[in-house]
Write a protein that holds these residues in place. Structure first.
Motif, PDB file in Angstrom:
ATOM      1  N   PRO A 249      45.008  49.216  36.882  1.00 14.95           N
ATOM      2  CA  PRO A 249      44.712  50.441  37.669  1.00 14.95           C
ATOM      3  C   PRO A 249      44.565  50.124  39.155  1.00 14.95           C
ATOM      4  O   PRO A 249      44.099  49.048  39.551  1.00 14.95           O
ATOM      5  CB  PRO A 249      43.394  50.941  37.073  1.00 14.95           C
ATOM      6  N   LEU A 250      44.947  51.069  39.988  1.00 16.43           N
ATOM      7  CA  LEU A 250      44.870  50.891  41.434  1.00 16.43           C
ATOM      8  C   LEU A 250      43.432  50.862  41.937  1.00 16.43           C
ATOM      9  O   LEU A 250      43.185  50.458  43.085  1.00 16.43           O
ATOM     10  CB  LEU A 250      45.649  52.012  42.134  1.00 16.43           C
ATOM     11  N   THR A 251      42.507  51.291  41.115  1.00 13.86           N
ATOM     12  CA  THR A 251      41.106  51.302  41.528  1.00 13.86           C
ATOM     13  C   THR A 251      40.465  49.923  41.523  1.00 13.86           C
ATOM     14  O   THR A 251      39.354  49.756  42.038  1.00 13.86           O
ATOM     15  CB  THR A 251      40.299  52.231  40.606  1.00 13.86           C
ATOM     16  N   ILE A 252      41.144  48.944  40.931  1.00 12.45           N
ATOM     17  CA  ILE A 252      40.585  47.588  40.900  1.00 12.45           C
ATOM     18  C   ILE A 252      40.662  46.991  42.299  1.00 12.45           C
ATOM     19  O   ILE A 252      41.717  46.991  42.937  1.00 12.45           O
ATOM     20  CB  ILE A 252      41.363  46.717  39.896  1.00 12.45           C
ATOM     21  N   PRO A 253      39.571  46.451  42.816  1.00 13.66           N
ATOM     22  CA  PRO A 253      39.560  45.905  44.186  1.00 13.66           C
ATOM     23  C   PRO A 253      40.502  44.705  44.323  1.00 13.66           C
ATOM     24  O   PRO A 253      40.767  43.990  43.349  1.00 13.66           O
ATOM     25  CB  PRO A 253      38.098  45.488  44.384  1.00 13.66           C
TER      26      PRO A 253
ATOM     27  N   GLU B 200      39.964  41.822  45.666  1.00 10.54           N
ATOM     28  CA  GLU B 200      39.350  40.528  45.365  1.00 10.54           C
ATOM     29  C   GLU B 200      39.298  40.281  43.861  1.00 10.54           C
ATOM     30  O   GLU B 200      39.398  39.134  43.416  1.00 10.54           O
ATOM     31  CB  GLU B 200      37.936  40.453  45.967  1.00 10.54           C
ATOM     32  N   VAL B 201      39.170  41.344  43.070  1.00  9.47           N
ATOM     33  CA  VAL B 201      39.185  41.182  41.608  1.00  9.47           C
ATOM     34  C   VAL B 201      40.595  40.788  41.141  1.00  9.47           C
ATOM     35  O   VAL B 201      40.756  39.955  40.245  1.00  9.47           O
ATOM     36  CB  VAL B 201      38.713  42.476  40.919  1.00  9.47           C
ATOM     37  N   ARG B 202      41.582  41.376  41.769  1.00 16.07           N
ATOM     38  CA  ARG B 202      42.963  41.008  41.432  1.00 16.07           C
ATOM     39  C   ARG B 202      43.221  39.531  41.733  1.00 16.07           C
ATOM     40  O   ARG B 202      43.880  38.829  40.950  1.00 16.07           O
ATOM     41  CB  ARG B 202      43.948  41.879  42.212  1.00 16.07           C
ATOM     42  N   GLU B 203      42.696  39.061  42.862  1.00 14.63           N
ATOM     43  CA  GLU B 203      42.871  37.659  43.212  1.00 14.63           C
ATOM     44  C   GLU B 203      42.147  36.748  42.229  1.00 14.63           C
ATOM     45  O   GLU B 203      42.621  35.660  41.895  1.00 14.63           O
ATOM     46  CB  GLU B 203      42.377  37.415  44.634  1.00 14.63           C
ATOM     47  N   GLN B 204      40.990  37.186  41.743  1.00  8.56           N
ATOM     48  CA  GLN B 204      40.283  36.397  40.742  1.00  8.56           C
ATOM     49  C   GLN B 204      41.085  36.322  39.437  1.00  8.56           C
ATOM     50  O   GLN B 204      41.117  35.276  38.782  1.00  8.56           O
ATOM     51  CB  GLN B 204      38.904  37.016  40.478  1.00  8.56           C
ATOM     52  N   ILE B 205      41.708  37.432  39.085  1.00  8.55           N
ATOM     53  CA  ILE B 205      42.541  37.434  37.875  1.00  8.55           C
ATOM     54  C   ILE B 205      43.721  36.486  38.047  1.00  8.55           C
ATOM     55  O   ILE B 205      44.061  35.705  37.138  1.00  8.55           O
ATOM     56  CB  ILE B 205      43.015  38.862  37.557  1.00  8.55           C
ATOM     57  N   ARG B 206      44.350  36.530  39.212  1.00  6.92           N
ATOM     58  CA  ARG B 206      45.478  35.635  39.472  1.00  6.92           C
ATOM     59  C   ARG B 206      45.027  34.173  39.453  1.00  6.92           C
ATOM     60  O   ARG B 206      45.744  33.296  38.954  1.00  6.92           O
ATOM     61  CB  ARG B 206      46.107  35.975  40.822  1.00  6.92           C
ATOM     62  N   ALA B 207      43.839  33.911  39.982  1.00  2.30           N
ATOM     63  CA  ALA B 207      43.327  32.539  39.980  1.00  2.30           C
ATOM     64  C   ALA B 207      43.028  32.073  38.564  1.00  2.30           C
ATOM     65  O   ALA B 207      43.249  30.903  38.221  1.00  2.30           O
ATOM     66  CB  ALA B 207      42.082  32.448  40.855  1.00  2.30           C
ATOM     67  N   SER B 208      42.521  32.985  37.707  1.00  4.91           N
ATOM     68  CA  SER B 208      42.244  32.607  36.323  1.00  4.91           C
ATOM     69  C   SER B 208      43.518  32.288  35.552  1.00  4.91           C
ATOM     70  O   SER B 208      43.498  31.534  34.575  1.00  4.91           O
ATOM     71  CB  SER B 208      41.489  33.738  35.620  1.00  4.91           C
ATOM     72  N   LEU B 209      44.644  32.848  35.997  1.00  2.70           N
ATOM     73  CA  LEU B 209      45.937  32.560  35.369  1.00  2.70           C
ATOM     74  C   LEU B 209      46.629  31.347  35.994  1.00  2.70           C
ATOM     75  O   LEU B 209      47.731  30.977  35.576  1.00  2.70           O
ATOM     76  CB  LEU B 209      46.856  33.782  35.484  1.00  2.70           C
ATOM     77  N   GLY B 210      46.012  30.750  36.989  1.00  2.00           N
ATOM     78  CA  GLY B 210      46.582  29.572  37.630  1.00  2.00           C
ATOM     79  C   GLY B 210      47.583  29.863  38.713  1.00  2.00           C
ATOM     80  O   GLY B 210      48.252  28.947  39.209  1.00  2.00           O
ATOM     81  N   LEU B 211      47.691  31.124  39.127  1.00  2.00           N
ATOM     82  CA  LEU B 211      48.681  31.493  40.133  1.00  2.00           C
ATOM     83  C   LEU B 211      48.268  31.125  41.548  1.00  2.00           C
ATOM     84  O   LEU B 211      49.056  31.306  42.478  1.00  2.00           O
ATOM     85  CB  LEU B 211      48.959  33.002  40.054  1.00  2.00           C
ATOM     86  N   ASP B 212      47.044  30.634  41.713  1.00  2.00           N
ATOM     87  CA  ASP B 212      46.627  30.190  43.037  1.00  2.00           C
ATOM     88  C   ASP B 212      47.065  28.761  43.329  1.00  2.00           C
ATOM     89  O   ASP B 212      46.911  28.266  44.445  1.00  2.00           O
ATOM     90  CB  ASP B 212      45.111  30.303  43.173  1.00  2.00           C
TER      91      ASP B 212
END
Length: 336
Positions: A39-43, A45-57
Motif C-alpha cells: 500500500p502507498l500508505t507505508i512510509p 523508511e519502512v519500505r527501506e527496512q523491508i528491502r534491507a531485510s531482503l538483502g537488497l541493501d
C-alpha cells in the motif's frame, strides 16, 4: 567416450557460472520491486527496512556471491543431510528464500514437481512413443492415405497453439459432454481404485493437449530424417544382398534416422521440468509452470532466478546426453 564426457562436464562448470551471472544480472536490472505491491500508505523508511531485510541493501556482487553459496553449497548440504541423516555443522545455514512466502525455494520446487512430472512428463513420453512409429510409417508409405492424414494432423497440432486446443477440449469434453473435469485437483489423494480413476480423468485433457503437440513436432522430424536415409546407397546395398525389408527399415534406416531426432527429443526433456506454462494455467495444474508465472507476477526474484537456472542446467545436461547418444547410435562417430 568417457574422456569426452569428462571434458564436457569440466567445460560445463564455467558455462553454467556465466549463465547464472547473466540470469542474476538481468533479473536484478529488471524494474520489478518487492515493495511495489505494498500500500502507498507505508512510509518510505519502512519500505527501506523491508528491502534491507531482503538483502537488497547489499552491493550486486555480494548478493550474487551469497546466492552462489546458498545454491551450490548450502542446498546440496541440506539435501545430503536429508538423504543420509549426516550432520554438517550446526545445520543453521542460509538457504535461497522466496520473497513472497519466506520459504526455501528448493522446497517449493520439490512440492510442485510431482504435478508437472505427472502431466507434462507423461505427455512427452506418450508423444515420443507415438511419434516415432507414425514418422516411420509416413516416410515408408510416402504420399499414402496414412501419410496424408498424419501430415495434416501433425501440421494442425503443431500450428494451432495449445491455449486454443486446451480451451476447445474443455468446452467440448467438460462443458458439453461433461466427461472430464476442467480443473486439475492437486489435493486429490490416490489411495483407492476410484481415486485412481479420478486422477486419470483429470489428467486426460491436459495430457492429450500436450501429447498432440509433441507428436506433431517429433513425428515431422522422424519422417523427414527417414526420407533422407531411405534412398541412400547403403539401403540399396542391403536390399540387393537380400536383407529382409523389415530389417532394412528398423535396423539400418531407423537407427541412422534417429541421430538428428535425438537432439529434438533430448532438448525437449528440460521442458518437462519447466512445465507447460500455458496448459497448466488453462487446467489449473499447480505445477512448476504456474509457480514461475506466480513468481514473475509477484516480483519474487529469488524464485525466478532459481527456476530459470535449473532450466539452464537441464538444457546443458541433456545437450551432453544427446552428444553421447550420437556415438551409441552411429559407430562412425568417435569423440576420443
Amino acid at each position: 567416450m568417457f574422456a569426452f564426457t569428462m571434458r564436457r562436464l569440466f567445460f560445463a562448470v564455467p558455462t553454467l557460472l556465466v549463465i547464472s551471472f547473466v540470469i542474476f544480472a538481468l533479473l536484478d536490472l529488471a524494474p520489478n520491486d518487492p515493495t511495489g505491491d505494498l500500500p502507498l500508505t507505508i512510509p518510505p523508511e519502512v519500505r527501506e527496512q523491508i528491502r534491507a531485510s531482503l538483502g537488497l541493501d547489499q552491493p550486486f556482487l555480494m548478493r550474487y556471491l551469497y546466492w552462489l553459496q546458498q545454491f551450490f553449497i548450502n542446498e546440496p548440504l541440506n539435501l545430503i543431510e536429508k538423504l543420509t541423516g549426516w550432520q554438517f555443522g550446526d545445520g543453521q545455514r542460509m538457504r535461497v528464500l522466496s520473497w513472497a512466502t519466506r520459504s526455501p525455494v528448493v522446497d517449493l520446487v520439490v512440492q510442485r514437481m510431482p504435478q508437472t512430472l505427472w502431466v507434462v512428463g507423461l505427455a512427452y513420453l506418450f508423444g515420443t512413443i507415438l511419434a516415432i512409429p507414425i514418422g516411420v510409417i509416413s516416410a515408408y508409405k510416402q504420399y499414402s492415405i496414412f501419410d496424408q492424414i498424419g501430415t495434416f494432423i501433425s501440421m494442425l497440432g503443431y500450428s494451432v497453439p495449445t491455449f486454443f486446443t486446451g480451451v476447445l477440449l474443455v468446452v467440448v469434453f467438460s462443458s458439453w459432454l461433461q466427461w472430464f473435469p476442467s480443473v486439475y485437483d492437486t489435493n486429490l489423494q490416490v489411495n483407492s481404485w476410484s481415486s485412481f480413476l479420478l486422477q486419470i480423468k483429470q489428467m486426460f485433457l491436459p495430457v492429450l493437449v500436450l501429447t498432440l503437440y509433441n507428436v506433431s513436432q517429433i513425428s515431422r522430424f522422424v519422417r523427414a530424417s527417414m526420407l533422407d536415409n531411405l534412398h541412400q546407397d547403403y539401403v540399396r546395398t542391403a536390399r540387393a544382398k537380400g536383407v529382409k525389408e523389415k530389417t532394412v527399415l528398423l535396423v539400418h534406416v531407423l537407427r541412422n534416422s534417429l541421430i538428428p531426432v535425438v537432439t529434438v527429443i533430448a532438448l525437449g526433456v528440460p521442458t518437462i521440468f519447466s512445465g507447460a506454462i500455458i496448459t497448466e494455467q488453462i487446467f489449473r495444474v499447480n505445477g512448476l509452470g504456474q509457480l514461475l508465472i506466480t513468481a514473475v507476477q509477484g516480483a519474487d526474484i529469488p524464485l525466478v532466478q532459481t527456476l530459470t537456472f535449473i532450466f539452464a542446467v537441464l538444457i546443458v545436461l541433456f545437450n551432453l546426453i544427446a552428444d553421447v547418444l550420437y556415438g551409441i547410435l552411429d559407430p562412425r562417430i568417435r569423440y576420443d
